[in-house]
Write a protein that holds these residues in place. Structure first.
Motif, PDB file in Angstrom:
ATOM      1  N   VAL A   1      -0.050   5.114 -15.002  1.00  0.00           N
ATOM      2  CA  VAL A   1      -1.279   4.546 -14.431  1.00  0.00           C
ATOM      3  C   VAL A   1      -1.000   3.397 -13.468  1.00  0.00           C
ATOM      4  N   HIS A   2       0.086   2.622 -13.712  1.00  0.00           N
ATOM      5  CA  HIS A   2       0.359   1.484 -12.822  1.00  0.00           C
ATOM      6  C   HIS A   2       1.370   1.813 -11.727  1.00  0.00           C
ATOM      7  N   GLU A   3       1.838   3.031 -11.722  1.00  0.00           N
ATOM      8  CA  GLU A   3       2.872   3.402 -10.741  1.00  0.00           C
ATOM      9  C   GLU A   3       2.215   3.825  -9.427  1.00  0.00           C
ATOM     10  N   LYS A   4       2.809   3.381  -8.334  1.00  0.00           N
ATOM     11  CA  LYS A   4       2.234   3.783  -7.043  1.00  0.00           C
ATOM     12  C   LYS A   4       2.885   5.081  -6.530  1.00  0.00           C
ATOM     13  N   ALA A   5       4.187   5.216  -6.845  1.00  0.00           N
ATOM     14  CA  ALA A   5       4.905   6.388  -6.305  1.00  0.00           C
ATOM     15  C   ALA A   5       4.453   7.674  -7.001  1.00  0.00           C
ATOM     16  N   GLU A   6       4.610   8.794  -6.310  1.00  0.00           N
ATOM     17  CA  GLU A   6       4.261  10.113  -6.874  1.00  0.00           C
ATOM     18  C   GLU A   6       5.434  10.606  -7.715  1.00  0.00           C
ATOM     19  N   HIS A   7       5.188  10.887  -8.967  1.00  0.00           N
ATOM     20  CA  HIS A   7       6.310  11.292  -9.824  1.00  0.00           C
ATOM     21  C   HIS A   7       6.292  12.761 -10.197  1.00  0.00           C
ATOM     22  N   ILE A   8       5.221  13.416  -9.848  1.00  0.00           N
ATOM     23  CA  ILE A   8       5.189  14.861 -10.112  1.00  0.00           C
ATOM     24  C   ILE A   8       4.909  15.532  -8.784  1.00  0.00           C
ATOM     25  N   THR A   9       5.913  16.196  -8.244  1.00  0.00           N
ATOM     26  CA  THR A   9       5.775  16.735  -6.888  1.00  0.00           C
ATOM     27  C   THR A   9       5.929  18.256  -6.886  1.00  0.00           C
ATOM     28  N   LEU A  10       5.382  18.857  -5.836  1.00  0.00           N
ATOM     29  CA  LEU A  10       5.409  20.321  -5.726  1.00  0.00           C
ATOM     30  C   LEU A  10       5.982  20.729  -4.379  1.00  0.00           C
ATOM     31  N   ASP A  11       6.960  21.613  -4.407  1.00  0.00           N
ATOM     32  CA  ASP A  11       7.412  22.252  -3.164  1.00  0.00           C
ATOM     33  C   ASP A  11       7.020  23.725  -3.280  1.00  0.00           C
ATOM     34  N   PRO A  12       5.987  24.156  -2.548  1.00  0.00           N
ATOM     35  CA  PRO A  12       5.493  25.528  -2.740  1.00  0.00           C
ATOM     36  C   PRO A  12       6.317  26.592  -2.023  1.00  0.00           C
ATOM     37  N   ASN A  13       7.326  26.187  -1.254  1.00  0.00           N
ATOM     38  CA  ASN A  13       8.040  27.173  -0.414  1.00  0.00           C
ATOM     39  C   ASN A  13       9.498  27.357  -0.813  1.00  0.00           C
ATOM     40  N   VAL A  14       9.703  27.739  -2.055  1.00  0.00           N
ATOM     41  CA  VAL A  14      11.096  27.983  -2.453  1.00  0.00           C
ATOM     42  C   VAL A  14      11.246  29.421  -2.951  1.00  0.00           C
ATOM     43  N   ALA A  15      12.503  29.808  -3.133  1.00  0.00           N
ATOM     44  CA  ALA A  15      12.807  31.118  -3.724  1.00  0.00           C
ATOM     45  C   ALA A  15      13.928  30.918  -4.735  1.00  0.00           C
ATOM     46  N   ILE A  16      13.989  31.825  -5.701  1.00  0.00           N
ATOM     47  CA  ILE A  16      15.127  31.806  -6.637  1.00  0.00           C
ATOM     48  C   ILE A  16      16.059  32.941  -6.230  1.00  0.00           C
ATOM     49  N   VAL A  17      17.337  32.637  -6.158  1.00  0.00           N
ATOM     50  CA  VAL A  17      18.341  33.683  -5.947  1.00  0.00           C
ATOM     51  C   VAL A  17      19.176  33.743  -7.222  1.00  0.00           C
ATOM     52  N   ALA A  18      19.420  34.939  -7.746  1.00  0.00           N
ATOM     53  CA  ALA A  18      20.198  35.036  -8.986  1.00  0.00           C
ATOM     54  C   ALA A  18      21.400  35.952  -8.808  1.00  0.00           C
ATOM     55  N   LEU A  19      22.514  35.540  -9.393  1.00  0.00           N
ATOM     56  CA  LEU A  19      23.738  36.360  -9.445  1.00  0.00           C
ATOM     57  C   LEU A  19      23.786  36.932 -10.859  1.00  0.00           C
ATOM     58  N   VAL A  20      23.960  38.219 -10.982  1.00  0.00           N
ATOM     59  CA  VAL A  20      23.907  38.838 -12.308  1.00  0.00           C
ATOM     60  C   VAL A  20      25.177  39.635 -12.585  1.00  0.00           C
ATOM     61  N   GLY A  21      25.718  39.458 -13.759  1.00  0.00           N
ATOM     62  CA  GLY A  21      26.910  40.218 -14.178  1.00  0.00           C
ATOM     63  C   GLY A  21      27.284  39.788 -15.580  1.00  0.00           C
ATOM     64  N   GLU A  22      27.600  40.759 -16.414  1.00  0.00           N
ATOM     65  CA  GLU A  22      27.806  40.473 -17.836  1.00  0.00           C
ATOM     66  C   GLU A  22      29.006  39.557 -18.093  1.00  0.00           C
ATOM     67  N   ASN A  23      30.065  39.757 -17.355  1.00  0.00           N
ATOM     68  CA  ASN A  23      31.285  39.006 -17.686  1.00  0.00           C
ATOM     69  C   ASN A  23      31.605  37.936 -16.648  1.00  0.00           C
ATOM     70  N   MET A  24      30.549  37.272 -16.164  1.00  0.00           N
ATOM     71  CA  MET A  24      30.769  36.288 -15.101  1.00  0.00           C
ATOM     72  C   MET A  24      31.523  35.061 -15.570  1.00  0.00           C
TER      73      MET A  24
END
Ligand code: ADP
Ligand code: ASP
Ligand code: MG
Length: 505
Positions: free
Chosen positions: A414-437
Motif C-alpha cells: 500500500v505504501h509502495e510507489k513502484a509497480e511490483h506486479i508487471t505483465l509482458d503480454p508478448n512472450v512465447a515459451i520455447v521448449a527442448l524435449v528429450g528423455e535423456n537430456m
C-alpha cells in the motif's frame, strides 16, 4: 490399396489380442482416428476410406473422427453471433456449413437411397443447430452447455459422412455408433472421462458390433453425462477420445492419422528442414503436447499409461510412410534433445522487486491466487531471495491473473510507489524435449551460445525435474528465429542417429 502396403509386421509384436471377444474371434483391435484435415473434403475422405478398408482386412477396427477441418471454429463463431443476438450472421454460417456437407455427401455417395438417408441426417443436425442458435438469441447468452452442443455438431456430421462413404465402397458392414464418452454430470467445456462408465458403454454398444465384424465410426471430441447431457473434451480433443476409447475397448493399437509424417523435430509450419522422429516415449510426446505441439492433444497419453498400448502418428496423405511410434519407453538415442516446440500465445507475469522484501509467503500466496482464478502456470522461476518470481500463463488468462495478484498483495504494497506486479503480454515459451537430456552435457551451452550469436535474448528459463524438458521464455517476435537457430545448432534435422547399445557397467 492393400493392407500390407502400409501395415508392417511390427503391429503383430504387440500385446495380446483383444480380451473382450470370444477366443476364436480374438483378432487384434485397432482404433483409427482421423483428424480434421483427413476428413476435410471428399477426396481426403476417399483416402480415409481406403485406409480403413485396408486395416479392416487385418484386424477389428473402430474409427474415431474429428469434424471436417475448420467446421468447429465456424460453429463456435455461429454461437458467438447468436450470443450477440445476430441471427442473420449465425444462420449464414450454418447455411454455408450445410452446403459444404451436402456437397461432400453428393461427391461421395451415389446410391439414391444412401444419399437420401445422409441428406436427412444432415438436415436434422442443421435444424438442431438452428434451434440451439435461436435459443441462445432469446437468452442473449450461451451457456457452456449450449456452446458444447453447437460445437459438437461437427463430429456428429462427419461421422455419418465417413460411415456412409465407407458403406458405399465396402458393403453394409459399417455403422455409425454415436458413442459419447461418459463424463461426470455438470462438467461442460473440457470434461474428463469416467472410465468405468465409458467401458460399460463400450461393452454394451461397441463390442457387439466388433464381434459381428462391423466397423463402428465414432464421434471424437464429444462426451455426455450418464443421462445424456452433451459436452466436449476441449479443443483438439478427438485425439483424447481415441485413446480413451482405445483404453476402454482394450485395443491393441491406437493410430492417429493426420496431415504430417509423424511427430517431427519441430512444427513444420515454423521451421524448414524438419525430420520425422521414428520412435518417441509417452513422456516425451506428452511433454511436447503440453508445450504446444498441436500434433497431439495434451491429455492424449493419459488413458494409455496403465495399459502401455502403443500409439502411432501417421500421414493420411502418405499412408505408405512408417509414421512415429509412441510407446511407454524407448531405447536411448544418445542425442539428448529429440524435438522442439513452442507456445506462442503466452504472457509473462513478474511478482517481485525490492518492495516485495519482507512480504510474507510470496510464493505460496502467488500460486494460491493463480489457482483461484484457474490460471494454469505453464512455467515459473524464482530468484533465490524468494522475492522475485516470474510466471508464464496463457495470454487468455493473463489479465485476470495480474488483477488477482494485485488484489492479493494490495495491502502489503500500500505504501509502495513502484509497480511490483508487471505483465509482458508478448512472450512465447520455447521448449527442448528429450528423455535423456540430463545425461548429455553442453546442450544449454550450445543453445545459448547460438542464440547469443544470433542476437536472440532469453528472458527466463526453467528445467523440469523429470529432466525431460528445458523451457525458456523469449519475446514472441523472436520465437520462430529461436526455434530455427536451436534446431540448426542441435542438428535436429540431420539423419537420425542409430540407437546406442545399452551401457554396460
Ligand atoms: P488433425 O486435424 O489431424 O488433428 P492438427 O492440425 O490438430 O491435425 O495437428 C497436426 C499439425 O500439428 C501439423 O499439421 C503440424 O503443423 C502441427 N505440429 C506441431 N508440432 C508438430 C510436431 N512436432 N510434429 C508434427 N506436427 C506438429
Ligand atoms: N473438432 C474439434 C476441434 O476442432 C476436435 C478435434 O478436431 O480434435 O477442436
Ligand atoms: Mg488435432
Amino acid at each position: 490399396m492393400r493392407a500390407s502396403e502400409f501395415y508392417s509386421e511390427r503391429f503383430h509384436e504387440h500385446r495380446p489380442v483383444h480380451t473382450h471377444l470370444p477366443r476364436k474371434a480374438r483378432t487384434p483391435l485397432r482404433i483409427l482416428k482421423f483428424g480434421g484435415t483427413s476428413v476435410g473434403d471428399a477426396s481426403s475422405i476417399e483416402k480415409v476410406v481406403a485406409i480403413i478398408r485396408a486395416a479392416a482386412q487385418e484386424s477389428h477396427v473402430a474409427v474415431v473422427v474429428s469434424a471436417m477441418s475448420g467446421v468447429t471454429n465456424k460453429l463456435i463463431e455461429a454461437a458467438t453471433h447468436s450470443e450477440a443476438g445476430d441471427y442473420k450472421l449465425a444462420s449464414t454460417i450454418l447455411e454455408e456449413l450445410r452446403k459444404q456437407h451436402e456437397a461432400v455427401a453428393s461427391a461421395l455417395i451415389h446410391s439414391a437411397m444412401a444419399r437420401n438417408c445422409i441428406d436427412r441426417k444432415i438436415q436434422q443436425l442443421f435444424q438442431e443447430a438452428d434451434a440451439l442458435c435461436q435459443d441462445t438469441i432469446l437468452l442473449r447468452e450461451s451457456t457452456l452447455r449450449a456452446r458444447d452442443s453447437i460445437s459438437s455438431l461437427g463430429e456428429r456430421l462427419s461421422a455419418p459422412l465417413v460411415a456412409a462413404a465407407l458403406a458405399a465402397r465396402g458393403g453394409a458392414r459399417q455403422s455409425v455408433a454415436p458413442l459419447e464418452i461418459v463424463v461426470p454430470a455438470s462438467c461442460p467445456g473440457a470434461a474428463e472421462p469416467v472410465m468405468a462408465r465409458t467401458r460399460e458403454r463400450c461393452n454394451a454398444d461397441v463390442h457387439p458390433l466388433l464381434r459381428q465384424g462391423i466397423v463402428p465410426v465414432l464421434t471424437g471430441f464429444i462426451g455426455a453425462t450418464a443421462d445424456g447431457v452433451v459436452t466436449t473434451l476441449g479443443r483438439n480433443g478427438s485425439d483424447y477420445s481415441a485413446t480413451i476409447l482405445g483404453s476402454a475397448l482394450d485395443a491393441d493399437e491406437v493410430i492417429i492419422w493426420s496431415d504430417v509424417d509423424g511427430v517431427l523435430t519441430v512444427d513444420p509450419r515454423l521451421v524448414s528442414g524438419v525430420r520425422r522422429i521414428p520412435e518417441i516415449s509417452y513422456r516425451e510426446a506428452a511433454e511436447l503436447a503440453y508445450f504446444g505441439a498441436k500434433v497431439l492433444h495434451p491429455k492424449t497419453l493419459r488413458p494409455l499409461i496403465q495399459s502401455g498400448i502403443p500409439i502411432w502418428i501417421r500421414n493420411t496423405f502418405a499412408p505408405e510412410r512408417p509414421g512415429t511410434k509412441i510407446t511407454p519407453t524407448v531405447s536411448p538415442n544418445g542425442g539428448g534433445v529429440k524435438a522442439l516446440t513452442a507456445i506462442a500465445d503466452a504472457a509473462l507475469i513478474t511478482v517481485g522487486g525490492p518492495g516485495m522484501l519482507g512480504v510474507p509467503d510470496v510464493l505460496g500466496r502467488t500460486f494460491k491466487t493463480t489457482a483461484a482464478v484457474q490460471a494454469n502456470v505453464l512455467l515459473s522461476s524464482q530468484s533465490s531471495s524468494q522475492n522475485d518470481i516470474c510466471l508464464v500463463v496463457s495470454s487468455a488468462v493473463a489479465e485476470r491473473t495480474v488483477e488477482a495478484l494485485r488484489r492479493e498483495f494490495a495491502q502489503d504494497l500500500v505504501h509502495e510507489k513502484a509497480e511490483h506486479i508487471t505483465l509482458d503480454p508478448n512472450v512465447a515459451i520455447v521448449a527442448l524435449v528429450g528423455e535423456n537430456m540430463r545425461g548429455v552435457s553442453g546442450i544449454l551451452a550450445r543453445t545459448f551460445g547460438a542464440l547469443d550469436r544470433d542476437n536472440l535474448n532469453i528472458i527466463a528459463i526453467a528445467q523440469g525435474s523429470s529432466g525431460c524438458s528445458i523451457s525458456f521464455v523469449v519475446a514472441r517476435k523472436d520465437m520462430k528465429a529461436t526455434l530455427t537457430t536451436t534446431h540448426q545448432e542441435l542438428q535436429l534435422g540431420a539423419p537420425y542417429p542409430q540407437a546406442l547399445p545399452a551401457a554396460s557397467d
